[in-house]
Design a protein around this motif. Structure first.
Motif, short mmCIF file in Angstrom:
data_model
loop_
_atom_site.label_atom_id
_atom_site.label_comp_id
_atom_site.label_asym_id
_atom_site.label_seq_id
_atom_site.Cartn_x
_atom_site.Cartn_y
_atom_site.Cartn_z
N MET A 1 0.84 -1.19 0.00
CA MET A 1 0.00 0.00 0.00
C MET A 1 0.88 1.24 0.00
N GLY A 68 2.99 3.41 5.38
CA GLY A 68 1.94 4.40 5.55
C GLY A 68 0.66 3.80 6.12
N PHE A 69 0.55 2.47 6.07
CA PHE A 69 -0.71 1.83 6.45
C PHE A 69 -0.58 0.80 7.55
N LYS A 90 1.79 -8.32 9.77
CA LYS A 90 1.47 -6.95 9.34
C LYS A 90 0.15 -6.56 9.99
N PRO A 149 5.92 -14.72 5.53
CA PRO A 149 7.26 -15.19 5.90
C PRO A 149 8.14 -14.00 6.29
N LEU A 151 11.02 -11.68 5.95
CA LEU A 151 11.97 -11.29 4.90
C LEU A 151 13.01 -10.36 5.50
N ASP A 267 3.93 -6.34 -0.70
CA ASP A 267 2.93 -5.27 -0.78
C ASP A 267 2.02 -5.39 -2.01
N1 LIG Z 1 7.35 -10.05 5.21
C1 LIG Z 1 8.14 -9.08 5.67
N2 LIG Z 1 9.28 -9.38 6.32
C2 LIG Z 1 10.09 -8.41 6.79
N3 LIG Z 1 9.84 -7.10 6.70
C3 LIG Z 1 8.71 -6.73 6.07
C4 LIG Z 1 7.81 -7.69 5.51
N4 LIG Z 1 6.80 -7.02 4.92
C5 LIG Z 1 7.04 -5.71 5.11
N5 LIG Z 1 8.20 -5.52 5.79
C6 LIG Z 1 8.80 -4.24 6.19
O1 LIG Z 1 7.75 -3.38 6.63
C7 LIG Z 1 7.68 -2.20 5.81
C8 LIG Z 1 6.23 -1.81 5.59
O2 LIG Z 1 5.55 -2.86 4.94
P1 LIG Z 1 4.55 -2.60 3.74
O3 LIG Z 1 5.26 -1.88 2.64
O4 LIG Z 1 3.90 -3.88 3.40
O5 LIG Z 1 3.51 -1.64 4.51
P2 LIG Z 1 2.55 -0.52 3.93
O6 LIG Z 1 1.99 0.23 5.08
O7 LIG Z 1 1.57 -1.18 3.00
O8 LIG Z 1 3.65 0.33 3.21
P3 LIG Z 1 3.63 1.50 2.13
O9 LIG Z 1 3.23 2.73 2.85
O10 LIG Z 1 5.08 1.49 1.69
O11 LIG Z 1 2.70 1.07 1.05
C9 LIG Z 1 8.41 -2.58 4.53
O12 LIG Z 1 8.96 -1.46 3.90
C10 LIG Z 1 9.46 -3.54 5.02
O13 LIG Z 1 10.57 -2.81 5.53
#
Ligand SMILES: Nc1ncnc2c1ncn2[C@@H]1O[C@H](COP(=O)(O)OP(=O)(O)OP(=O)(O)O)[C@@H](O)[C@H]1O
Length: 459
Positions: A1, A68-69, A90, A149, A151, A267
């Motif tokens: 996101m 951001g989310f 998450k 998983p 990462l 994402d």
């Molecule tokens: N499976 C995972 N394993 C390890 N770290 C992760 C994983 N998924 C996400 N992260 C870390 O968490 C951060 C935020 O995750 P993600 O991008 O899915 O969130 P978001 O709120 O949807 O972000 P954005 O605002 O970038 O869209 C990632 O940039 C990464 O550093």
């Protein structure tokens, strides 16, 4: 996101303290999560180390990242009795957990309907799909939670240093990212938010380690106290006592032996079925937006292919392909025109209304755009050293950008860099591949399937 899709938070239905009364004991530049994302309906769920979520199954032991989310937590899966098992959890903002359609699960559902044998699908192992999901209720609302998983980081300077042949590793990572996108496209799914930040490296060998070993490896979680404006500890349950700083993968004390050279695309919250594109959609960050997305708001597989070109360039070189210094749509479009030439019509004469502010209508004898103002339109790249690739290629070209070589730099809180030249042969081959991915007309772009056979991957 992506943050541009930040949901509008509904006004609190119950009386809760104003959110702006919370501050962090110390905050840092570029920190996404702030104290303000707590203490209000729609905000984050207050989580502390040692908490159990998912009916007690997942125990929080560190933070992996925040966007951001959502915040992403490293958890121990307490259901696994024989060996220790770790997952990434998450937890979405409650304001992002509304509606029937569950973004993060959408791709899993789409793929589920196809009854695929995922082990047989080449690109499937480079896509991060949730293995479980549940919802939690808290003082700031309901939050969707997804189990993934664990990462590692994106590609960075310290990671590159650990590999014997970083150039080869980077090309291999790029190939696997192409395979992942081919896998999605082959099943009619558009990623919708492909950027280098959404490419993480996989980890291996974490399961089976004790929690102490994991913490020793990742570093003790750093807590930052949440305070009221008057410096007190907040008493209401809507705010956590502290926020946790995410793992700093660039810290020199982290043992990188658990980080592999296999990428994983994360994402999928903005992904959609090509036959059913969303009417209301969030935009990928500007550096990765295709011209049709920027100028016509047209969404499709072609946008992924453009973003793929930008992402491969960034993985291979550590630098931005378009708009290194840009902060407006015009500046991004100018850098595209400088690098690729005049846009096709009607973009050049009509759609890109402010184009006439920067370029003449006609091109020069070599087909290059002619700048009216030199500031914004001029290329960011200044050739420096004689007798290098930089002098052979004009800077306003894909070759010119590649001739700057590989320049990975890590900023705050730890500083590090890793740089080297890219050979003239590779510049030719890679610029050919990139040129085919960043074609102006989305129909002319090389598909992810065809891109895998490109000679650059065989170097
Ligand atoms: N499976 C995972 N394993 C390890 N770290 C992760 C994983 N998924 C996400 N992260 C870390 O968490 C951060 C935020 O995750 P993600 O991008 O899915 O969130 P978001 O709120 O949807 O972000 P954005 O605002 O970038 O869209 C990632 O940039 C990464 O550093």
């Amino acid at each position: 996101m992506h943050a541009s899709k930040l949901p509008t938070l509904s006004p609190p239905a119950i009386s809760i303290p104003e959110p702006d009364h919370l501050v962090l004991e110390e905050s840092s530049r570029g920190e996404i999560e702030s104290a303000l994302t707590y203490g209000r309906l729609g905000g984050h769920h207050p989580i502390h180390l040692g908490d159990h979520l998912g009916d007690g199954r997942y125990r929080i032991i560190h933070k992996l990242g925040s966007g951001g989310f959502a915040n992403v937590w490293l958890c121990r899966d307490m259901k696994s009795r024989e060996i220790t098992k770790y997952v990434a959890l998450k937890v979405l903002l409650s304001g992002a957990s509304v509606g029937d359609d569950c973004d993060e699960m959408r791709v899993s559902k789409m793929l589920g309907k196809l009854h695929l044998d995922m082990d047989q699908e080449a690109g499937a192992k480079y896509i991060c799909l949730p293995s479980d999901h549940f919802e939690i209720d808290g003082p700031n609302g309901s939050h969707r939670c997804f189990v993934y998983p664990v990462l590692g980081p994106t590609v960075t300077a310290p990671i590159l240093r650990k590999f014997e042949s970083p150039d080869k590793v980077l090309r291999n990572i790029c190939l696997k990212v192409v395979q992942a996108i081919d896998f999605l496209h082959g099943h009619g799914i558009c990623h919708g938010d492909l950027t280098p930040f959404n490419i993480l490296l996989q980890t291996s060998g974490l399961d089976g380690l004790s929690e102490d070993e994991i913490i020793h490896m990742l570093g003790e979680p750093r807590k930052v106290r949440v305070l009221t404006q008057s410096g007190e500890n907040p008493t209401e349950p809507t705010a956590p006592k502290y926020l946790v700083r995410p793992v700093d993968w660039n810290s020199t004390s982290i043992d990188l032996k658990f980080v592999s050279d296999q990428p994983c695309v994360i994402d999928l919250g903005q992904s959609f079925q090509v036959t059913d594109p969303p009417r209301d959609f969030a935009l990928t960050p500007e550096p990765y937006q295709s011209p049709e997305l920027m100028l016509d708001k047209a969404l499709g597989l072609g946008c992924d292919l453009w973003a793929l070109g930008c992402t491969l360039f960034e993985i291979r070189t550590g630098g931005r392909l378009f708009g290194k210094w840009a902060n407006t749509d015009d500046a991004y479009l100018c850098d595209m025109a400088n690098t690729l030439g005049k846009f096709p019509e009607p973009w050049w004469s009509t759609t890109w209304e402010s184009r006439k502010k920067w370029y003449k209508d006609e091109v020069d004898s070599q087909g290059r755009v002619i700048s009216i103002l030199n500031d914004l339109a001029k290329d960011n790249v200044v050739p420096e050293e004689p007798e290098s690739n930089r002098d052979i290629h004009p800077s306003g070209s894909l070759q010119g950008k590649l001739a700057q070589g590989l320049r990975y730099e890590v900023g705050w809180p730890s500083w590090d860099s890793f740089s080297r030249d890219i050979s003239a042969d590779e510049i030719e081959m890679f610029s050919d591949l990139l040129g085919k991915l960043v074609k102006f007309d989305p129909k002319d772009r090389l598909t992810a399937k065809a891109a895998q056979d490109h000679e650059w991957f065989k170097m």
